[in-house]
Design an enzyme around this catalytic site. Structure first.
Site, short mmCIF file in Angstrom:
data_model
loop_
_atom_site.label_atom_id
_atom_site.label_comp_id
_atom_site.label_asym_id
_atom_site.label_seq_id
_atom_site.Cartn_x
_atom_site.Cartn_y
_atom_site.Cartn_z
N VAL A 196 -1.68 -7.37 -4.21
CA VAL A 196 -1.44 -8.45 -3.27
C VAL A 196 -2.76 -9.20 -3.06
O VAL A 196 -3.80 -8.59 -2.82
CB VAL A 196 -0.89 -7.90 -1.93
CG1 VAL A 196 -0.85 -8.99 -0.86
CG2 VAL A 196 0.50 -7.34 -2.15
N GLY A 208 -0.47 4.34 0.13
CA GLY A 208 -1.33 5.44 0.58
C GLY A 208 -0.62 6.19 1.70
O GLY A 208 0.61 6.15 1.82
N PHE A 209 -1.42 6.86 2.54
CA PHE A 209 -0.82 7.68 3.60
C PHE A 209 0.04 6.85 4.55
O PHE A 209 1.14 7.25 4.93
CB PHE A 209 -1.92 8.40 4.39
CG PHE A 209 -2.55 9.52 3.62
CD1 PHE A 209 -1.87 10.71 3.42
CD2 PHE A 209 -3.82 9.39 3.07
CE1 PHE A 209 -2.44 11.75 2.70
CE2 PHE A 209 -4.40 10.42 2.35
CZ PHE A 209 -3.71 11.60 2.17
N GLN A 268 -4.31 11.35 9.22
CA GLN A 268 -3.30 11.59 10.26
C GLN A 268 -2.96 10.32 11.03
O GLN A 268 -1.81 10.06 11.37
CB GLN A 268 -3.80 12.66 11.24
CG GLN A 268 -3.52 14.07 10.81
CD GLN A 268 -2.02 14.33 10.63
OE1 GLN A 268 -1.18 13.78 11.33
NE2 GLN A 268 -1.68 15.15 9.66
N GLY A 280 0.83 -1.21 0.00
CA GLY A 280 0.00 0.00 0.00
C GLY A 280 0.86 1.25 0.00
O GLY A 280 1.70 1.43 0.89
N GLU A 340 -19.04 17.30 1.86
CA GLU A 340 -18.14 18.04 0.96
C GLU A 340 -18.61 17.93 -0.50
O GLU A 340 -18.58 18.91 -1.25
CB GLU A 340 -16.70 17.54 1.13
CG GLU A 340 -16.16 17.89 2.51
CD GLU A 340 -14.69 17.60 2.72
OE1 GLU A 340 -14.07 18.32 3.53
OE2 GLU A 340 -14.16 16.66 2.11
C1 LIG Z 1 -13.36 10.67 -0.35
C2 LIG Z 1 -12.51 10.62 0.89
C3 LIG Z 1 -12.25 11.79 1.60
C4 LIG Z 1 -11.47 11.76 2.75
N1 LIG Z 1 -11.24 12.93 3.41
C5 LIG Z 1 -10.41 12.92 4.48
C6 LIG Z 1 -10.07 14.13 5.13
O1 LIG Z 1 -10.53 15.21 4.75
N2 LIG Z 1 -9.22 14.08 6.19
C7 LIG Z 1 -8.69 12.88 6.63
O2 LIG Z 1 -7.90 12.87 7.57
N3 LIG Z 1 -9.01 11.73 6.04
C8 LIG Z 1 -9.84 11.70 4.98
N4 LIG Z 1 -10.16 10.53 4.36
C9 LIG Z 1 -9.65 9.28 4.94
C10 LIG Z 1 -8.20 9.07 4.57
O3 LIG Z 1 -8.02 9.26 3.19
C11 LIG Z 1 -7.81 7.65 4.97
O4 LIG Z 1 -7.98 7.52 6.36
C12 LIG Z 1 -6.38 7.37 4.61
O5 LIG Z 1 -6.21 7.40 3.22
C13 LIG Z 1 -5.95 6.01 5.15
O6 LIG Z 1 -4.64 5.75 4.75
P1 LIG Z 1 -4.18 4.25 4.47
O7 LIG Z 1 -2.72 4.31 4.16
O8 LIG Z 1 -4.65 3.37 5.55
O9 LIG Z 1 -4.99 3.82 3.18
P2 LIG Z 1 -5.02 4.48 1.75
O10 LIG Z 1 -4.52 5.87 1.76
O11 LIG Z 1 -6.39 4.22 1.23
O12 LIG Z 1 -3.98 3.61 0.91
C14 LIG Z 1 -4.19 2.26 0.65
C15 LIG Z 1 -3.29 1.90 -0.51
O13 LIG Z 1 -3.23 0.50 -0.61
C16 LIG Z 1 -3.38 0.10 -1.95
N5 LIG Z 1 -3.94 -1.23 -1.93
C17 LIG Z 1 -5.11 -1.62 -1.39
N6 LIG Z 1 -5.26 -2.95 -1.51
C18 LIG Z 1 -4.16 -3.39 -2.14
C19 LIG Z 1 -3.76 -4.68 -2.57
N7 LIG Z 1 -4.50 -5.76 -2.35
N8 LIG Z 1 -2.56 -4.79 -3.20
C20 LIG Z 1 -1.80 -3.70 -3.44
N9 LIG Z 1 -2.15 -2.46 -3.06
C21 LIG Z 1 -3.32 -2.31 -2.42
C22 LIG Z 1 -4.29 1.16 -2.55
O14 LIG Z 1 -4.12 1.25 -3.96
C23 LIG Z 1 -3.81 2.42 -1.83
O15 LIG Z 1 -2.77 3.07 -2.54
C24 LIG Z 1 -10.94 10.53 3.21
C25 LIG Z 1 -11.19 9.35 2.51
C26 LIG Z 1 -11.96 9.39 1.34
C27 LIG Z 1 -12.22 8.12 0.57
#
Ligand SMILES: Cc1cc2nc3c(=O)[nH]c(=O)nc-3n(C[C@H](O)[C@H](O)[C@H](O)COP(=O)(O)OP(=O)(O)OC[C@H]3O[C@@H](n4cnc5c(N)ncnc54)[C@H](O)[C@@H]3O)c2cc1C
Length: 444
Positions: free
Chosen positions: A80, A14-15, A321, A12, A176
């Site tokens: 994955v 993401g954040f 965060q 992943g 939003e």
């Molecule tokens: C529309 C929307 C608005 C939001 N607004 C806010 C906000 O204003 N403020 C705030 O704090 N939070 C906000 N959030 C929540 C915030 O974005 C999430 O809490 C944050 O992204 C979580 O981070 P993460 O790393 O856990 O997951 P993510 O950032 O979702 O990253 C997950 C990553 O894993 C990858 N992935 C998933 N499954 C697989 C797999 N099987 N194999 C390979 N890669 C995979 C995905 O492609 C992605 O890149 C919002 C969410 C959404 C959907």
């Protein structure tokens, strides 16, 4: 890098995953980041892509580019599909390989969440959710397409259906989206059509709970609702959606005819818990220990939306965060272990506060005892979002776009991108319907 150095696999980008990979930049380890997308996505601004203010490239950056200067990091584009914690490997599907085993000494799972339709998977066909760039572009297409169809439509009933937009879920994403759509129809589109009045469009926001932004204080919820109503959004609370189909929604027995329904309600975690056969909470998130490892597996960390951890008796929220702080913590723990240093204190989330924007120049902000709404909160929202965008390129581009939109009311990315559009094209000349050589009939 010699093969003997430990391998840290981060799933992943993401954040959470990106913060973990960056925390390992000085570690004597091989860091392998696997993501099914080639980009890191700034999800908090997805709604601006869905409502045409920003283009997709303004909120996503290639993960490979972000990590280009981190010599110990390798990026793999692949999905994955499972993990074997005994053999210490994850299985990756990529364009030309299925189930390739990628070995790890340490594993960090940061796979985020998916949409949840609360057991009604059949709703998804009619009500797309907003989670990825592809979702945002699909929703943008549907919104813009509805106006185009309405402009060409003679039947007033169908006209109403086309210009009725229903959002299910009044959390931050729903609020939003609703606010941004109201600004889109009342400001940007108002003078672009000749046969329809875009400002007559109905935007209806529905939720089962009795207030919008349920995680904010009651006063801020009320301020957000008030603002939405001033923007012309119909807010219907305390009513669940019984049915979503091609003709719209049924809410508490009442049918609302609509051709565009958007799902902004529930999320479900990725299947990481199943891969690990680990204990999960009721929502399906992996229960982690205070050091973010999975019980019985000190080498596996789960962070961000995929993880479930209580702090002071409350579960940590699924926000960026939390994911960033957890990712950084997991990376630092692995760095310390590889360097032979003792583990640091258990993870503790530092809550910097929550914000949500409602339309143009208005936001609500809640941070500790500070609770404000209005333009000042919007300024704070804008500054924080610019600060956390992936790179300075995006910061400049988004800032310039916001200034332009706020001065002119015009949006940056009002394109319907439909690869099959030409196959559906039809034309009417002087009131009669003619079939275009490449497409079916449609009356205009
Ligand atoms: C529309 C929307 C608005 C939001 N607004 C806010 C906000 O204003 N403020 C705030 O704090 N939070 C906000 N959030 C929540 C915030 O974005 C999430 O809490 C944050 O992204 C979580 O981070 P993460 O790393 O856990 O997951 P993510 O950032 O979702 O990253 C997950 C990553 O894993 C990858 N992935 C998933 N499954 C697989 C797999 N099987 N194999 C390979 N890669 C995979 C995905 O492609 C992605 O890149 C919002 C969410 C959404 C959907």
């Amino acid at each position: 890098m010699p093969n003997s150095v430990p391998r840290v696999v981060v799933v992943g980008g993401g954040f959470g995953g990106l913060a973990a990979a960056r925390a390992l930049r000085k570690t004597n380890a091989r860091v392998i980041l696997v993501d099914r997308e080639n980009h890191h996505l700034f999800q908090p601004l997805l709604y601006q892509v869905a409502t045409s203010e920003l283009g997709p490239a303004q909120i996503g950056s290639p993960i490979r580019g972000i990590l280009r200067n981190q010599r110990n990091a390798t990026v793999i584009l692949g999905e994955v599909t499972g993990a074997d914690s005994d053999r210490r490997c994850v299985f990756v599907d990529s364009a030309d390989r299925e189930g390739a085993a990628v070995k790890y000494d340490y594993l960090i799972l940061a796979t985020g969440v998916r949409h949840s339709y609360f057991g009604h998977g059949e709703f998804e066909r009619f009500a797309p959710g907003l989670k990825s760039l592809a979702d945002a572009v699909l929703i943008r297409n549907r919104i813009l397409q509805a106006f185009e169809q309405a402009e060409a439509e003679e039947d007033p009933d169908r006209h109403r259906e086309l210009l009725t937009f229903v959002l299910v879920g009044a959390g931050p994403t729903g609020v939003e989206m609703a606010g941004a759509m109201a600004v889109l129809v009342r400001n940007t589109l108002r003078s672009d059509f000749r046969r329809i009045d875009p400002t007559s469009a109905r935007i209806i926001l529905i939720d089962l709970v009795d207030r919008v932004l349920g995680t904010f204080s009651r006063n801020l919820s009320a301020a957000a609702k008030d603002r939405l109503e001033k923007l012309g959004v119909e807010v219907r609370l305390g009513r669940g959606v019984d049915q979503i189909d091609a003709d719209g929604v049924i809410v508490a027995g009442e049918r609302i005819a609509s051709k565009t329904v958007i799902w902004t309600a529930g999320v479900a975690p990725s299947p990481a818990g199943k891969w690990l056969k680990a204990e999960t909470d009721r929502a399906g998130r992996v229960r982690v220990q205070p050091d973010l490892t999975v019980p019985g597996h000190p080498e596996i960390f789960v962070v961000g939306d995929t993880a479930s951890l209580d702090q002071d008796g409350h579960p940590l929220p699924g926000v960026a965060q939390v994911a960033m702080q957890q990712g950084r913590y997991a990376g630092t723990q692995i760095h310390r272990r590889i360097g032979g240093k003792p583990a640091s204190r258990p993870f503790r989330y530092f809550d910097k506060g929550n914000m949500a924007v409602v339309g143009k120049g208005f936001a609500v902000l809640q941070s500790g005892r500070v609770r404000i709404s209005g333009f000042l909160a919007w300024l704070a929202w804008a500054a924080v979002h610019l600060e956390f965008l992936g790179n300075s390129n995006l910061r400049v581009s988004v800032f310039v776009q916001w200034v332009w939109t706020s001065l002119t009311g015009q949006r940056g990315s009002r394109l319907i991108v439909n690869h099959h559009a030409s196959a559906k094209t039809s034309m009417t000349i002087c009131g009669s319907t003619e079939r275009h050589p490449s497409g079916p009939r449609r009356s205009v």
